[in-house]
Write a protein that holds these residues in place. Structure first.
Motif, PDB file in Angstrom:
ATOM      1  N   LEU A 112      -8.684  10.293   8.067  1.00 48.33           N
ATOM      2  CA  LEU A 112      -7.625   9.950   7.123  1.00 48.33           C
ATOM      3  C   LEU A 112      -6.314  10.058   7.879  1.00 48.33           C
ATOM      4  N   VAL A 113      -5.725   8.912   8.178  1.00 53.23           N
ATOM      5  CA  VAL A 113      -4.521   8.861   8.990  1.00 53.23           C
ATOM      6  C   VAL A 113      -3.301   8.954   8.087  1.00 53.23           C
ATOM      7  N   GLU A 114      -2.383   9.849   8.447  1.00 51.93           N
ATOM      8  CA  GLU A 114      -1.149  10.017   7.683  1.00 51.93           C
ATOM      9  C   GLU A 114      -0.383   8.692   7.657  1.00 51.93           C
ATOM     10  N   GLY A 115       0.004   8.275   6.470  1.00 49.51           N
ATOM     11  CA  GLY A 115       0.752   7.042   6.327  1.00 49.51           C
ATOM     12  C   GLY A 115      -0.103   5.806   6.103  1.00 49.51           C
ATOM     13  N   GLU A 116      -1.429   5.961   6.154  1.00 48.60           N
ATOM     14  CA  GLU A 116      -2.333   4.834   5.913  1.00 48.60           C
ATOM     15  C   GLU A 116      -3.097   5.072   4.627  1.00 48.60           C
ATOM     16  N   ALA A 117      -3.261   4.022   3.834  1.00 48.46           N
ATOM     17  CA  ALA A 117      -3.940   4.142   2.547  1.00 48.46           C
ATOM     18  C   ALA A 117      -5.459   4.190   2.701  1.00 48.46           C
ATOM     19  N   GLU A 118      -5.997   3.484   3.667  1.00 48.44           N
ATOM     20  CA  GLU A 118      -7.446   3.387   3.829  1.00 48.44           C
ATOM     21  C   GLU A 118      -7.959   4.355   4.891  1.00 48.44           C
ATOM     22  N   PRO A 119      -9.075   5.044   4.618  1.00 51.38           N
ATOM     23  CA  PRO A 119      -9.686   5.900   5.638  1.00 51.38           C
ATOM     24  C   PRO A 119     -10.312   5.050   6.747  1.00 51.38           C
ATOM     25  N   ARG A 120     -10.398   5.620   7.932  1.00 49.90           N
ATOM     26  CA  ARG A 120     -11.031   4.938   9.063  1.00 49.90           C
ATOM     27  C   ARG A 120     -12.367   5.603   9.366  1.00 49.90           C
ATOM     28  N   PRO A 121     -13.456   4.842   9.395  1.00 48.63           N
ATOM     29  CA  PRO A 121     -14.721   5.442   9.807  1.00 48.63           C
ATOM     30  C   PRO A 121     -14.637   5.833  11.284  1.00 48.63           C
ATOM     31  N   HIS A 122     -15.495   6.770  11.706  1.00 52.59           N
ATOM     32  CA  HIS A 122     -15.489   7.188  13.117  1.00 52.59           C
ATOM     33  C   HIS A 122     -15.736   5.973  13.995  1.00 52.59           C
ATOM     34  N   GLY A 123     -14.939   5.836  15.011  1.00 54.05           N
ATOM     35  CA  GLY A 123     -15.021   4.671  15.897  1.00 54.05           C
ATOM     36  C   GLY A 123     -13.668   4.008  15.950  1.00 54.05           C
ATOM     37  N   GLY A 124     -13.576   2.929  16.659  1.00 55.89           N
ATOM     38  CA  GLY A 124     -12.322   2.210  16.747  1.00 55.89           C
ATOM     39  C   GLY A 124     -11.324   2.916  17.640  1.00 55.89           C
ATOM     40  N   ALA A 125     -10.047   2.652  17.380  1.00 53.72           N
ATOM     41  CA  ALA A 125      -8.968   3.134  18.242  1.00 53.72           C
ATOM     42  C   ALA A 125      -8.850   4.661  18.268  1.00 53.72           C
ATOM     43  N   LEU A 126      -9.209   5.335  17.156  1.00 52.95           N
ATOM     44  CA  LEU A 126      -9.097   6.804  17.111  1.00 52.95           C
ATOM     45  C   LEU A 126     -10.262   7.524  17.783  1.00 52.95           C
ATOM     46  N   ALA A 127     -11.353   6.834  18.027  1.00 52.64           N
ATOM     47  CA  ALA A 127     -12.567   7.468  18.549  1.00 52.64           C
ATOM     48  C   ALA A 127     -12.334   8.305  19.805  1.00 52.64           C
ATOM     49  N   PRO A 128     -11.564   7.835  20.801  1.00 52.90           N
ATOM     50  CA  PRO A 128     -11.364   8.690  21.982  1.00 52.90           C
ATOM     51  C   PRO A 128     -10.661  10.013  21.652  1.00 52.90           C
ATOM     52  N   LEU A 129      -9.735   9.979  20.704  1.00 54.58           N
ATOM     53  CA  LEU A 129      -9.058  11.213  20.310  1.00 54.58           C
ATOM     54  C   LEU A 129     -10.026  12.139  19.587  1.00 54.58           C
ATOM     55  N   GLN A 130     -10.798  11.580  18.658  1.00 49.92           N
ATOM     56  CA  GLN A 130     -11.768  12.384  17.919  1.00 49.92           C
ATOM     57  C   GLN A 130     -12.812  12.981  18.865  1.00 49.92           C
ATOM     58  N   ASP A 131     -13.312  12.180  19.796  1.00 54.75           N
ATOM     59  CA  ASP A 131     -14.323  12.674  20.737  1.00 54.75           C
ATOM     60  C   ASP A 131     -13.767  13.809  21.593  1.00 54.75           C
ATOM     61  N   ALA A 132     -12.512  13.683  22.034  1.00 56.82           N
ATOM     62  CA  ALA A 132     -11.900  14.744  22.842  1.00 56.82           C
ATOM     63  C   ALA A 132     -11.779  16.037  22.044  1.00 56.82           C
ATOM     64  N   VAL A 133     -11.405  15.931  20.776  1.00 56.10           N
ATOM     65  CA  VAL A 133     -11.279  17.118  19.927  1.00 56.10           C
ATOM     66  C   VAL A 133     -12.649  17.719  19.647  1.00 56.10           C
TER      67      VAL A 133
END
Length: 189
Positions: free
Chosen positions: A73-94
């Motif tokens: 759930l990205v701050e400022g965005e109405a729709e949730p993002r499933p795992h994957g896509g542009a955020l995936a490298p950040l999520q994987d690192a965390v």
């Protein structure tokens, strides 16, 4: 008075005129600033700070909460993002060190390099609460519930259970993440 206290403690004039004590082994003689710890240390804000390469991510700052199922759930965005896509490298690192759910923020440090910091968070479903911010306080005088800064009648059983884990007197603060899902913090009083 100082002289008498020094003599009572076994410290005489001969100590003041004697040679200084030898330096501890490994000491190079360089000054290191003031000794000791001063003030009250701040609480640690993040459980992890790391870097990740995310070339497809736009902007210079992104804040998000990752749910137990990996949805972001990205701050400022109405729709949730499933795992994957542009955020995936950040999520994987965390997620190499911090388990879901967590709150993270990332700052661009280069064309593809991002610094990302995260902390574990606790999420709870609290249906029936109409507001964004909830505070529940329990003391020996009773319980008080406020939603968006206004006192409320009734109870929030899900929040009470979390507070009771802290002891008989507690405060629970909850902030809506999405739907009936709240991010909660609890502390004993």
């Amino acid at each position: 008075m100082h002289q008498r206290l020094a003599e009572a403690g076994g410290i005489g004039n001969e100590t003041a005129s004697s040679a200084p004590a030898a330096a501890p082994p490994g000491f190079d003689g360089e000054p290191r600033g003031e000794p000791g710890i001063h003030g009250v240390p701040r609480a640690r804000r993040f459980d992890l700070v790391t870097t990740a390469r995310a070339g497809d991510l736009e902007g210079d700052l992104v804040r998000f909460v990752t749910l137990p199922d990996g949805t972001a759930l990205v701050e400022g965005e109405a729709e949730p993002r499933p795992h994957g896509g542009a955020l995936a490298p950040l999520q994987d690192a965390v997620e190499a060190s911090v388990a879901r759910p967590y709150r993270a923020e990332a700052v661009r440090r280069g064309p593809e390099l991002w610094a990302v910091a995260a902390r574990r968070t606790r999420l709870v479903s609290a249906p029936g609460i109409d507001g964004e911010a909830v505070e529940l306080v329990s003391t020996t005088d009773g319980r008080s519930l406020s939603v968006d800064g206004r006192p409320q009648f009734g109870s929030a059983r899900a929040l009470e259970e979390i507070g009771e884990e802290q002891g008989p007197e507690y405060v629970v603060r909850a902030t809506r993440v999405v739907g009936d899902l709240f991010e909660v913090e609890a502390a004993a009083l």
